[in-house]
Scaffold this motif. Structure first.
Motif, PDB file in Angstrom:
ATOM      1  N   GLU A  86      30.571  27.434  45.567  1.00 20.79           N
ATOM      2  CA  GLU A  86      29.364  27.022  46.450  1.00 20.79           C
ATOM      3  C   GLU A  86      28.435  26.011  46.825  1.00 20.79           C
ATOM      4  O   GLU A  86      27.507  26.207  46.020  1.00 20.79           O
ATOM      5  CB  GLU A  86      29.200  28.675  47.742  1.00 20.79           C
ATOM      6  CG  GLU A  86      30.460  29.468  47.634  1.00 20.79           C
ATOM      7  CD  GLU A  86      29.767  30.625  48.833  1.00 20.79           C
ATOM      8  OE1 GLU A  86      28.335  31.276  48.445  1.00 20.79           O
ATOM      9  OE2 GLU A  86      30.742  31.628  48.999  1.00 20.79           O
ATOM     10  N   TYR A  87      28.014  25.418  48.254  1.00 20.80           N
ATOM     11  CA  TYR A  87      27.028  24.412  48.164  1.00 20.80           C
ATOM     12  C   TYR A  87      26.249  24.377  49.394  1.00 20.80           C
ATOM     13  O   TYR A  87      26.365  24.864  50.004  1.00 20.80           O
ATOM     14  CB  TYR A  87      27.641  23.346  47.856  1.00 20.80           C
ATOM     15  CG  TYR A  87      28.434  22.744  45.828  1.00 20.80           C
ATOM     16  CD1 TYR A  87      27.524  22.298  45.158  1.00 20.80           C
ATOM     17  CD2 TYR A  87      29.172  23.680  46.038  1.00 20.80           C
ATOM     18  CE1 TYR A  87      28.422  22.673  44.075  1.00 20.80           C
ATOM     19  CE2 TYR A  87      30.630  22.871  44.704  1.00 20.80           C
ATOM     20  CZ  TYR A  87      30.174  23.103  43.883  1.00 20.80           C
ATOM     21  OH  TYR A  87      30.526  22.700  42.639  1.00 20.80           O
ATOM     22  N   ASP A  88      24.705  24.140  49.010  1.00 19.91           N
ATOM     23  CA  ASP A  88      24.225  24.206  50.618  1.00 19.91           C
ATOM     24  C   ASP A  88      24.549  22.486  51.483  1.00 19.91           C
ATOM     25  O   ASP A  88      24.088  22.344  51.899  1.00 19.91           O
ATOM     26  CB  ASP A  88      22.668  24.211  50.447  1.00 19.91           C
ATOM     27  CG  ASP A  88      22.490  24.959  49.477  1.00 19.91           C
ATOM     28  OD1 ASP A  88      23.119  26.237  49.158  1.00 19.91           O
ATOM     29  OD2 ASP A  88      21.075  25.183  48.328  1.00 19.91           O
ATOM     30  N   SER A  89      25.392  21.525  50.697  1.00 23.92           N
ATOM     31  CA  SER A  89      25.589  20.119  51.582  1.00 23.92           C
ATOM     32  C   SER A  89      27.198  19.735  51.139  1.00 23.92           C
ATOM     33  O   SER A  89      27.608  19.950  50.269  1.00 23.92           O
ATOM     34  CB  SER A  89      24.556  18.900  51.434  1.00 23.92           C
ATOM     35  OG  SER A  89      24.818  18.800  50.502  1.00 23.92           O
ATOM     36  N   ARG A  90      27.689  18.814  52.221  1.00 25.00           N
ATOM     37  CA  ARG A  90      28.466  18.172  51.726  1.00 25.00           C
ATOM     38  C   ARG A  90      28.538  17.730  50.559  1.00 25.00           C
ATOM     39  O   ARG A  90      29.572  17.589  49.503  1.00 25.00           O
ATOM     40  CB  ARG A  90      28.738  17.251  53.432  1.00 25.00           C
ATOM     41  CG  ARG A  90      30.652  16.932  52.931  1.00 25.00           C
ATOM     42  CD  ARG A  90      31.035  16.400  54.214  1.00 25.00           C
ATOM     43  NE  ARG A  90      32.204  15.602  53.755  1.00 25.00           N
ATOM     44  CZ  ARG A  90      32.967  14.904  53.362  1.00 25.00           C
ATOM     45  NH1 ARG A  90      32.079  13.699  52.786  1.00 25.00           N
ATOM     46  NH2 ARG A  90      34.121  14.971  53.693  1.00 25.00           N
ATOM     47  N   GLU A  91      27.762  16.794  50.833  1.00 27.11           N
ATOM     48  CA  GLU A  91      27.011  15.693  49.503  1.00 27.11           C
ATOM     49  C   GLU A  91      27.692  16.491  47.839  1.00 27.11           C
ATOM     50  O   GLU A  91      28.354  16.769  47.150  1.00 27.11           O
ATOM     51  CB  GLU A  91      26.217  15.165  49.567  1.00 27.11           C
ATOM     52  CG  GLU A  91      25.636  14.558  48.651  1.00 27.11           C
ATOM     53  CD  GLU A  91      24.928  12.893  48.411  1.00 27.11           C
ATOM     54  OE1 GLU A  91      23.584  14.041  47.752  1.00 27.11           O
ATOM     55  OE2 GLU A  91      24.261  13.037  49.093  1.00 27.11           O
ATOM     56  N   ALA A  92      26.924  17.470  47.952  1.00 29.02           N
ATOM     57  CA  ALA A  92      26.972  18.491  46.741  1.00 29.02           C
ATOM     58  C   ALA A  92      28.287  18.732  46.715  1.00 29.02           C
ATOM     59  O   ALA A  92      28.470  19.326  45.114  1.00 29.02           O
ATOM     60  CB  ALA A  92      26.171  19.704  46.831  1.00 29.02           C
ATOM     61  N   ALA A  93      28.631  20.068  47.364  1.00 31.07           N
ATOM     62  CA  ALA A  93      30.102  19.920  47.114  1.00 31.07           C
ATOM     63  C   ALA A  93      30.985  19.095  46.999  1.00 31.07           C
ATOM     64  O   ALA A  93      32.090  18.968  46.234  1.00 31.07           O
ATOM     65  CB  ALA A  93      31.226  20.452  48.557  1.00 31.07           C
ATOM     66  N   VAL A  94      31.429  17.271  47.383  1.00 30.93           N
ATOM     67  CA  VAL A  94      32.216  16.982  46.871  1.00 30.93           C
ATOM     68  C   VAL A  94      31.617  15.935  45.302  1.00 30.93           C
ATOM     69  O   VAL A  94      32.504  15.461  44.406  1.00 30.93           O
ATOM     70  CB  VAL A  94      31.333  15.168  48.288  1.00 30.93           C
ATOM     71  CG1 VAL A  94      31.938  14.244  47.378  1.00 30.93           C
ATOM     72  CG2 VAL A  94      31.940  15.713  49.027  1.00 30.93           C
ATOM     73  N   GLU A  95      30.138  16.199  45.222  1.00 32.40           N
ATOM     74  CA  GLU A  95      29.869  16.354  43.765  1.00 32.40           C
ATOM     75  C   GLU A  95      30.514  17.328  42.736  1.00 32.40           C
ATOM     76  O   GLU A  95      31.152  17.027  41.732  1.00 32.40           O
ATOM     77  CB  GLU A  95      27.895  15.865  43.186  1.00 32.40           C
ATOM     78  CG  GLU A  95      27.944  14.303  44.157  1.00 32.40           C
ATOM     79  CD  GLU A  95      26.471  14.655  44.063  1.00 32.40           C
ATOM     80  OE1 GLU A  95      25.753  15.272  43.194  1.00 32.40           O
ATOM     81  OE2 GLU A  95      25.627  13.677  44.715  1.00 32.40           O
ATOM     82  N   GLY A  96      30.365  18.513  43.370  1.00 31.41           N
ATOM     83  CA  GLY A  96      30.855  19.469  42.730  1.00 31.41           C
ATOM     84  C   GLY A  96      32.747  19.699  42.422  1.00 31.41           C
ATOM     85  O   GLY A  96      33.046  20.474  41.570  1.00 31.41           O
ATOM     86  N   ALA A  97      33.181  18.839  43.291  1.00 32.13           N
ATOM     87  CA  ALA A  97      34.442  18.502  43.727  1.00 32.13           C
ATOM     88  C   ALA A  97      34.875  17.838  42.508  1.00 32.13           C
ATOM     89  O   ALA A  97      36.490  18.279  42.303  1.00 32.13           O
ATOM     90  CB  ALA A  97      35.302  18.493  45.422  1.00 32.13           C
ATOM     91  N   ASN A  98      34.743  16.923  42.704  1.00 34.58           N
ATOM     92  CA  ASN A  98      34.721  16.026  41.196  1.00 34.58           C
ATOM     93  C   ASN A  98      34.253  16.761  39.905  1.00 34.58           C
ATOM     94  O   ASN A  98      35.951  16.429  39.091  1.00 34.58           O
ATOM     95  CB  ASN A  98      33.874  14.659  41.891  1.00 34.58           C
ATOM     96  CG  ASN A  98      34.708  13.696  43.221  1.00 34.58           C
ATOM     97  OD1 ASN A  98      35.635  13.919  43.452  1.00 34.58           O
ATOM     98  ND2 ASN A  98      33.806  12.869  43.704  1.00 34.58           N
ATOM     99  N   ALA A  99      33.311  16.958  39.830  1.00 36.95           N
ATOM    100  CA  ALA A  99      33.243  18.083  38.624  1.00 36.95           C
ATOM    101  C   ALA A  99      34.297  18.720  38.687  1.00 36.95           C
ATOM    102  O   ALA A  99      35.103  18.780  37.025  1.00 36.95           O
ATOM    103  CB  ALA A  99      32.108  18.567  38.859  1.00 36.95           C
ATOM    104  N   LEU A 100      34.247  19.834  39.009  1.00 40.30           N
ATOM    105  CA  LEU A 100      36.034  20.853  39.091  1.00 40.30           C
ATOM    106  C   LEU A 100      37.232  19.960  38.551  1.00 40.30           C
ATOM    107  O   LEU A 100      37.561  20.321  38.256  1.00 40.30           O
ATOM    108  CB  LEU A 100      36.210  21.017  40.623  1.00 40.30           C
ATOM    109  CG  LEU A 100      36.985  22.504  39.882  1.00 40.30           C
ATOM    110  CD1 LEU A 100      36.501  23.792  39.270  1.00 40.30           C
ATOM    111  CD2 LEU A 100      36.971  23.716  42.067  1.00 40.30           C
ATOM    112  N   ALA A 101      37.648  18.588  39.589  1.00 43.90           N
ATOM    113  CA  ALA A 101      38.618  18.176  39.232  1.00 43.90           C
ATOM    114  C   ALA A 101      38.833  17.620  37.912  1.00 43.90           C
ATOM    115  O   ALA A 101      39.689  17.864  37.197  1.00 43.90           O
ATOM    116  CB  ALA A 101      38.425  16.485  40.527  1.00 43.90           C
ATOM    117  N   ARG A 102      37.321  16.669  37.572  1.00 39.45           N
ATOM    118  CA  ARG A 102      37.591  16.380  36.115  1.00 39.45           C
ATOM    119  C   ARG A 102      37.084  17.882  34.871  1.00 39.45           C
ATOM    120  O   ARG A 102      38.310  17.658  34.152  1.00 39.45           O
ATOM    121  CB  ARG A 102      36.263  15.937  35.526  1.00 39.45           C
ATOM    122  CG  ARG A 102      35.736  14.821  35.567  1.00 39.45           C
ATOM    123  CD  ARG A 102      34.710  13.684  35.918  1.00 39.45           C
ATOM    124  NE  ARG A 102      33.530  14.686  36.257  1.00 39.45           N
ATOM    125  CZ  ARG A 102      33.210  14.114  36.905  1.00 39.45           C
ATOM    126  NH1 ARG A 102      34.002  13.704  37.508  1.00 39.45           N
ATOM    127  NH2 ARG A 102      32.059  14.321  37.928  1.00 39.45           N
TER     128      ARG A 102
END
Length: 134
Positions: A86-102
């Motif tokens: 979970e994230y507070d913003s879309r931008e943070a979630a997109v960055e988190g999704a890329n980190a999760l993908a890695r």
């Protein structure tokens, strides 16, 4: 820092394809669509990461209700969630999704524990793709 709220987010990590990116809305990353193409594995088994802020309530139409919380959700199959962050913003979630993908592509996500009755052939192939079989 780039403005990722308009859908122009950074390119996903190697092995992942940007499947869908709605400006200010849902974003979907797909893992190795070259492998999950019906000839090797059913497309519905393609690991995907969804970024969105829809309600997670378990009732019809709830997912259309927007919340303040953005999530990056790794699904191995339509009804199999391996990771939810979970994230507070879309931008943070997109960055988190890329980190999760890695992390997933590097074999750092413990996806086998997600299943009660593991589909061994499928998970063995994921192990190969993510370098876990080495």
């Amino acid at each position: 820092m780039s403005d990722e709220t308009d859908g122009s987010a950074a390119t996903p990590p190697e092995g992942w394809t940007l499947w869908n990116d709605e400006p200010g809305g849902r974003r979907i990353l797909a893992y190795r669509p070259d492998v999950f193409n019906e000839s090797e594995f059913p497309a519905e088994q393609m690991p995907t990461i969804f970024v969105w802020n829809g309600s997670r309530a378990n009732r019809p139409g709830a997912s259309r209700i927007r919340t303040e919380t953005w999530r990056a959700i790794l699904r191995l199959e339509p009804d199999v969630e391996a990771t939810v962050e979970e994230y507070d913003s879309r931008e943070a979630a997109v960055e988190g999704a890329n980190a999760l993908a890695r992390r997933f592509a590097d074999g750092e996500v413990a996806y086998r524990e997600t299943y009660q009755a593991p589909p061994e052939r499928y998970l063995d192939r994921l192990d190969e793709l993510t370098g876990r079989d080495a």
